[in-house]
Design a protein around this motif. Structure first.
Motif, PDB file in Angstrom:
ATOM      1  N   MET A 181      -1.642  -3.174   9.261  1.00 40.62           N
ATOM      2  CA  MET A 181      -0.293  -2.971   8.750  1.00 40.62           C
ATOM      3  C   MET A 181       0.365  -1.783   9.414  1.00 40.62           C
ATOM      4  O   MET A 181      -0.255  -0.763   9.644  1.00 40.62           O
ATOM      5  N   ALA A 182       1.640  -1.917   9.644  1.00 42.62           N
ATOM      6  CA  ALA A 182       2.389  -0.788  10.187  1.00 42.62           C
ATOM      7  C   ALA A 182       2.606   0.239   9.112  1.00 42.62           C
ATOM      8  O   ALA A 182       2.711  -0.076   7.950  1.00 42.62           O
ATOM      9  N   THR A 183       2.658   1.477   9.523  1.00 43.26           N
ATOM     10  CA  THR A 183       2.859   2.560   8.557  1.00 43.26           C
ATOM     11  C   THR A 183       4.284   3.067   8.563  1.00 43.26           C
ATOM     12  O   THR A 183       4.579   4.126   8.034  1.00 43.26           O
ATOM     13  N   SER A 184       5.178   2.330   9.200  1.00 46.30           N
ATOM     14  CA  SER A 184       6.572   2.759   9.243  1.00 46.30           C
ATOM     15  C   SER A 184       7.208   2.601   7.888  1.00 46.30           C
ATOM     16  O   SER A 184       6.736   1.870   7.040  1.00 46.30           O
ATOM     17  N   PHE A 230      -7.398   1.330   1.902  1.00 49.28           N
ATOM     18  CA  PHE A 230      -6.442   1.910   2.842  1.00 49.28           C
ATOM     19  C   PHE A 230      -5.187   1.041   2.944  1.00 49.28           C
ATOM     20  O   PHE A 230      -4.061   1.552   2.989  1.00 49.28           O
ATOM     21  N   MET A 231      -5.361  -0.283   2.950  1.00 46.13           N
ATOM     22  CA  MET A 231      -4.218  -1.180   3.021  1.00 46.13           C
ATOM     23  C   MET A 231      -3.342  -1.053   1.779  1.00 46.13           C
ATOM     24  O   MET A 231      -2.104  -1.067   1.861  1.00 46.13           O
ATOM     25  N   VAL A 232      -3.968  -0.918   0.609  1.00 43.08           N
ATOM     26  CA  VAL A 232      -3.205  -0.768  -0.633  1.00 43.08           C
ATOM     27  C   VAL A 232      -2.384   0.514  -0.597  1.00 43.08           C
ATOM     28  O   VAL A 232      -1.199   0.536  -0.959  1.00 43.08           O
ATOM     29  N   VAL A 233      -2.992   1.615  -0.146  1.00 44.06           N
ATOM     30  CA  VAL A 233      -2.276   2.886  -0.106  1.00 44.06           C
ATOM     31  C   VAL A 233      -1.158   2.834   0.931  1.00 44.06           C
ATOM     32  O   VAL A 233      -0.091   3.436   0.745  1.00 44.06           O
ATOM     33  N   GLN A 234      -1.377   2.111   2.021  1.00 44.86           N
ATOM     34  CA  GLN A 234      -0.301   1.918   2.996  1.00 44.86           C
ATOM     35  C   GLN A 234       0.900   1.211   2.360  1.00 44.86           C
ATOM     36  O   GLN A 234       2.061   1.573   2.595  1.00 44.86           O
TER      37      GLN A 234
END
Length: 686
Positions: free
Chosen positions: A1-4, A231-235
């Protein structure tokens, strides 16, 4: 996932090309939050008094006498666009703090203040602009990801929005949550394979943020997930914050990657603040304190381990708490930058105009910064609840097939035991047994409704906590969904038994038998549904249901006639749910006064004369005839249907009134169900 960053989607003007606007500023401030419960014994982080017992990392917060302090003067602030994380060991007060900020603690029990843009935050306004994501994933297992979010959109988005705009909001949210590949996969449960754990967690978050809330509270959103899923959830939460929301979450022990995308930390120890600042500030904080964090160490893990070490000491983490106070004062002196905000009503109105807080879109309340308490009228809520329930249960036909099979097997057994009953005194007794067993079976079969609300209770609590729908809407939808299967079950039972047993009356009697069986199912399911709200445990609920139904059968009039029940128990006879359908079917069967159930010598059945030869019985009849002055022959009718009803003392209420009373019991218990939901589930700590 992008973090933008994620830009809020204005669903009212999705086709307009607009330049990105500066986010609406929001600052959630909480000052000196304190919360205590009554309980004795203990030692707190700020206590320097000696104790005779050992403390541990899981020891409770400060306790004095009969009071245990769960929060002790907690202060801080969370801003829009930032990911605010509350950390600490088990028992540190993380969930309690988030509950306090989310308005899930009764106001009279919580000391201190919570404000948004300087204005007090509580009650209707808080529920309208916020969402709370519980630790457990509470979802309907047979709905797909898209369907789950669509139903959430139906609840939380106003009727003024077209279906196309609601679907557009759901599609945007699916993309935002990274669920595009799993959009058409069912949620699943132990018996049905569905989405992964991380995807379930993101769907749970999505159901609560479908209306794009300004405030988002989450309790342990990464609990039970592997490091990649966490990590994906927090992103996802990071992107939600960047869309203009204030996101506050609890997290037990974040990995280094997760720590790197958090914006603010609040570390607690037994209800006290031991650190408040950015993740980057952990190293200078502990270095100045005298416990430097090694370069190759996860700062969060090191901080929590250090706190646990202090908690094993007599004074707890008092030294860290005192140092944090001095550190915060020094930081405030060095950085006096204040974030400019606008009045809360104007900020809410501006957010709604940009497409955020979608529940207010298209409502007149948006212009003055308020949003409706509920997004839709009750009729819409009931319809969506019905549609969701039928969609979920329709994919588990085995549940209804098992109920239908139970009724068919019961009807088959009764039909074969009471096959073609004759019009004799024994036939009368056998009919009474059939009706008593048949009517009581209707109520016992309804016990399968007990786990329905027990399993849905937490989903219901989560959805009503932030006004997704009204309680009365849930009660009405529950009743409507339960009714169609009862009609099919009633027809199946009556069709299996009516002609096989040889009941009288033809088509009219058959239809009334269907109605009274349906009314019995209706009353029984209402009674069990009410008990499911009162008794939250399935096994205990079954015990209570079986016991009470046994009492109802005992006082129904089958085992002991109404006129033989002691006066001090007669009230229970009229409260018995079995009494009215039992009495109704007896009157339906024996209402014909011309129908004979005992002729001449049959009157001696069950007596010593009944064992004598036929000739002797005829002589006794002749003697009786001579004494009475009436000619009683072997074919003379001595017991009619009316006599049977009189013998059973079931003539106090007519059969149609019994039917109405049985139906009324069903409505009465559903009204009680609503009252229990209204009074007994406040979604708040006291």
């Amino acid at each position: 996932m992008a973090t933008s960053g994620h830009a809020a989607v204005d669903i009212d003007a999705a086709d307009e090309a607009t330049q990105p606007l500066a986010p609406v500023p929001y600052v959630l401030n909480f000052t000196d939050l304190s919360y205590s419960v009554k309980k004795g014994g203990g030692l707190g982080c700020l206590s320097s008094r000696p104790s005779n017992r050992l403390t541990s990392a899981d020891a409770p917060p400060f306790e004095s006498g009969n009071t245990k302090t769960l929060l002790d003067g907690i202060s801080g602030e969370a801003r829009e666009g930032e990911l605010f994380a509350v950390m600490g060991a088990s028992g540190s007060g993380k969930s309690t703090l988030v509950d306090a900020l989310a308005g899930r603690i009764a106001r009279e029990s919580l000391r201190g203040s919570v404000t948004l843009n300087g204005e007090p935050l509580h009650g209707r306004r808080l529920r309208a602009i916020s969402a709370y994501v519980m630790q457990d994933d509470l979802l309907y297992p047979m709905l797909t990801v898209r369907e789950t979010l669509l139903f959430a959109a139906e609840f939380r988005l106003p009727r003024a929005l077209s279906p196309d705009k609601k679907r557009a909001r759901v599609d945007a949210l699916i993309d935002q949550l990274g669920l595009s590949r799993a959009a058409d996969t069912i949620i699943g449960d132990e018996g049905h394979r569905g989405v992964s754990g991380g995807e379930r967690r993101r769907v749970s978050i999505g159901t609560d943020i479908i209306h794009d809330p300004i405030l988002l509270f989450l309790d342990e959103p990464t609990s039970g997930l592997d490091s990649a899923s966490a990590f994906m959830v927090v992103q996802v939460l990071r992107r939600i914050a960047q869309s203009g929301s204030v996101v506050i979450m609890t997290i037990h022990q974040p990995s280094a990657r997760i720590l790197g995308i958090l914006d603010r930390l609040l570390l607690l120890s037994r209800g006290c603040t031991v650190y408040a600042g950015t993740p980057a500030g952990l190293k200078p904080f502990f270095a100045e304190f005298g416990a430097p964090i090694p370069d190759n160490e996860n700062p969060a893990e090191f901080a929590l381990d250090t706190i646990r070490e202090f908690e094993r000491q007599q004074d707890g983490a008092a030294a860290l708490a005192d140092f944090n106070t001095k550190w915060q004062q020094a930081s405030a002196d060095m950085d006096n930058k204040l974030m400019s905000t606008m009045p809360l009503e104007h900020a809410i109105a501006e957010s709604v105009s940009r497409g955020k807080l979608v529940a207010g879109s298209g409502s007149g309340g948006a212009v003055n910064g308020s949003v409706p308490t509920f997004a839709n009228p009750p009729c819409t809520e009931v319809w969506v609840l019905i549609k969701r329930s039928f969609t979920n249960t329709g994919r588990m036909p085995e549940l209804f097939v098992m109920r239908l099979g139970t009724i068919m097997v019961t009807g088959f057994i009764l039909a074969t035991i009471f096959w073609r009953l004759d019009d004799t005194p024994k036939g009368v007794q056998e009919r009474l047994g059939f009706f008593a067993m048949g009517m009581s079976t209707m109520f016992y079969v309804c016990a399968d409704a007990l786990p329905v609300f027990v399993q849905e209770r937490h989903i219901y609590l989560r959805e009503t906590a932030h006004n997704a729908y009204r309680r009365i809407s849930y009660v009405l939808a529950n009743a409507v969904v339960a009714f169609p299967p009862l009609v099919l079950l009633s027809l199946a039972f009556v069709a299996t038994t009516f002609w096989a047993v040889g009941l009288a009356g033809g088509g009219a009697s058959f239809l009334f038998f269907v109605l009274i069986v349906l009314a019995s199912f209706w009353a029984g399911s209402g009674f069990v549904t009410f008990l499911s709200a009162v008794v939250p445990h399935v096994m205990l609920g079954y015990t209570v249901v079986v016991a009470i139904l046994a009492y109802f059968l005992l006082f129904s009039g089958f085992f002991i006639n109404r006129d033989r029940i002691p006066h001090y128990w007669i009230w229970f006879h009229y409260l018995s749910l079995v009494k009215y359908p039992y009495q109704a079917v007896l009157q339906n069967e024996f209402r014909d006064a011309s129908r004979c159930f005992s002729r001449g010598v049959e009157m001696f059945d069950g007596t010593p004369v009944g064992r004598m030869p036929e000739a002797v019985k005829v002589k006794v009849l002749n003697a009786i005839s001579a004494t009475l002055g009436n000619n009683i022959t072997a074919n003379t009718c001595v017991t009619t249907g009316a006599d049977v009803l009189a013998q059973q003392a079931v003539t106090d209420i007519g059969k149609w009134k019994c039917l109405l009373v049985t139906v009324a019991w069903g409505f009465f218990f559903r009204a009680l169900f609503y009252i229990v939901l209204l009074v007994g589930n406040k979604n708040k700590r006291t």
